[in-house]
Design an enzyme around this catalytic site. Sequence first.
Site, PDB file in Angstrom:
ATOM      1  N   TYR A 143       0.819  -1.210   0.000  1.00  0.00           N
ATOM      2  CA  TYR A 143       0.000   0.000   0.000  1.00  0.00           C
ATOM      3  C   TYR A 143       0.853   1.261   0.000  1.00  0.00           C
ATOM      4  CZ  TYR A 143      -4.798  -1.668   0.729  1.00  0.00           C
ATOM      5  OH  TYR A 143      -6.039  -2.202   0.578  1.00  0.00           O
ATOM      6  N   LYS A 190       2.623 -15.366   2.249  1.00  0.00           N
ATOM      7  CA  LYS A 190       2.921 -16.089   1.009  1.00  0.00           C
ATOM      8  C   LYS A 190       4.430 -16.352   1.017  1.00  0.00           C
ATOM      9  CE  LYS A 190       1.660 -17.689  -3.052  1.00  0.00           C
ATOM     10  NZ  LYS A 190       0.749 -18.853  -3.227  1.00  0.00           N
ATOM     11  N   ASP A 222      -3.323 -18.117  -0.102  1.00  0.00           N
ATOM     12  CA  ASP A 222      -4.292 -18.771  -1.004  1.00  0.00           C
ATOM     13  C   ASP A 222      -5.076 -19.852  -0.258  1.00  0.00           C
ATOM     14  OD1 ASP A 222      -1.887 -20.134  -0.801  1.00  0.00           O
ATOM     15  OD2 ASP A 222      -1.730 -20.658  -2.920  1.00  0.00           O
ATOM     16  N   ASP A 246      -6.680  -6.756   3.860  1.00  0.00           N
ATOM     17  CA  ASP A 246      -7.769  -6.052   3.165  1.00  0.00           C
ATOM     18  C   ASP A 246      -8.669  -7.058   2.467  1.00  0.00           C
ATOM     19  OD1 ASP A 246      -9.175  -3.828   1.990  1.00  0.00           O
ATOM     20  OD2 ASP A 246      -8.161  -4.336   0.114  1.00  0.00           O
ATOM     21  N   ASP A 250     -12.794  -8.642   3.731  1.00  0.00           N
ATOM     22  CA  ASP A 250     -14.037  -8.606   2.951  1.00  0.00           C
ATOM     23  C   ASP A 250     -14.581 -10.025   2.775  1.00  0.00           C
ATOM     24  OD1 ASP A 250     -13.767  -5.832   2.574  1.00  0.00           O
ATOM     25  OD2 ASP A 250     -14.510  -5.968   0.511  1.00  0.00           O
TER      26      ASP A 250
HETATM   27  C1  IPM Z   1     -10.472  -0.714   3.707  1.00  0.00           C
HETATM   28  C2  IPM Z   1     -10.663  -0.060   2.368  1.00  0.00           C
HETATM   29  C3  IPM Z   1      -9.455   0.822   2.085  1.00  0.00           C
HETATM   30  C4  IPM Z   1      -8.249  -0.084   2.025  1.00  0.00           C
HETATM   31  C5  IPM Z   1      -9.568   1.670   0.809  1.00  0.00           C
HETATM   32  C6  IPM Z   1     -10.818   2.536   0.824  1.00  0.00           C
HETATM   33  C7  IPM Z   1      -8.348   2.499   0.589  1.00  0.00           C
HETATM   34  O1  IPM Z   1     -10.869  -1.005   1.382  1.00  0.00           O
HETATM   35  O2  IPM Z   1     -10.345  -0.003   4.707  1.00  0.00           O
HETATM   36  O3  IPM Z   1     -10.441  -1.945   3.762  1.00  0.00           O
HETATM   37  O4  IPM Z   1      -7.970  -0.684   0.970  1.00  0.00           O
HETATM   38  O5  IPM Z   1      -7.554  -0.205   3.030  1.00  0.00           O
HETATM   39 MN    MN Z   2     -10.992  -3.052   2.110  1.00  0.00          MN
END
Ligand code: IPM
Ligand code: MN
Length: 354
Positions: A143, A190, A222, A246, A250
């Site tokens: 990042y 990884k 993975d 990240d 999700d």
């Molecule tokens: C999160 C979001 C952020 C990230 C974006 C909005 C930059 O997806 O907080 O998970 O990738 O960290």
């Molecule tokens: Mn995110």
Amino acid sequence: MKNLSIAVLKGDGIGPEVTNEAIKVLQTVAQKFGHQFIFEEALVGAAAIFDSGDPLPEKTLDICKANDVILFGAIGHPDFDNNPNATIRPEQGLLQLRKELNLFLNIRPVKAYDALLDKSPLKEAIINGVDLKIYRELTGGIYFGEKKLSEDGKLASDLCSYQVFEIERVAHLAFKAASKCKQKLTLVDKANVLETSRLWRRITSDVATHYPTIQFETLFVDNAAMQLILNPQQFDVILTSNLFGDILSDEASVIGGSLGLLPSASIGDEYAMFEPVHGSYYSATGKGIANPMAAILSAAMMLEHVNLLDEAKAIQSAVNMALNQQIVTEDIDPQYGKPTNIVGDFIVNVINKL
Ligand code: IPM
Ligand code: MN
């Protein structure tokens, strides 16, 4: 009685509406438990770009530093998402904020709520009882490495690098968390391919020797992505780098039944910020359909952070009550979903009656 000053960065999309519900809940808690919470608002993201051209104005940063804690809404706007040539982006505001405040660790708890076991696309038997925490490194890795784009636009690169101290500090916090939970830590990396992952393995294995009672395991990312939906019950604390965290968080939200339920805390040595995981969900802006629970649960994490534990529990049980009584938004109940503010009001009422 506690005095707590809170910087409020509502941001973009559904950020303002869900944050308003979290503030309502915090005001109720303050009244109920005899505290004084003061809120100071500041602009961030697209809202700040439209106002001043800067996704993280100096004034906003100052306000974040001057208050005890930060409550964050969401960031992101389609004007920028759909324009690959935009040089200024709302997301830069969030990334800069993390960096400037040295919020090096992001904590994302994922729970399978009993009331929602049948809402997840995953089978009940697989998610029943899941209670895990993702500990994501937040200010390093790919990042924040050097980014390059050749002049002819035909070559791009993003550098991923980690230093020992960046791994050590999050590893210690993750092991401490595991010692308060189910005594297990899984490092996700990884290491069969990446040099940075091999450094993570070496350093985390060293840190592990300080916590001999914690079961320490490693998984390739993975495989971890598969294990998270195949057998999430095996996890307690998952420690991982910025990008992997990240993506996995999700993915893990599927276990809870909705991304609209996931809260998070971003912490450093000096500052702390609390934020729903879901993002700006721009198409839902102003429609009253956004789930306020992630923002409200983020407020609970904020209270935990400042040691108001009973207060945090009050919020969590009120959210549980709303889930049990199906006072939920349409992401959870497409047929009978209630508006954002009705869900917030219900939670407020439950806290008032405690
Ligand atoms: C999160 C979001 C952020 C990230 C974006 C909005 C930059 O997806 O907080 O998970 O990738 O960290
Ligand atoms: Mn995110």
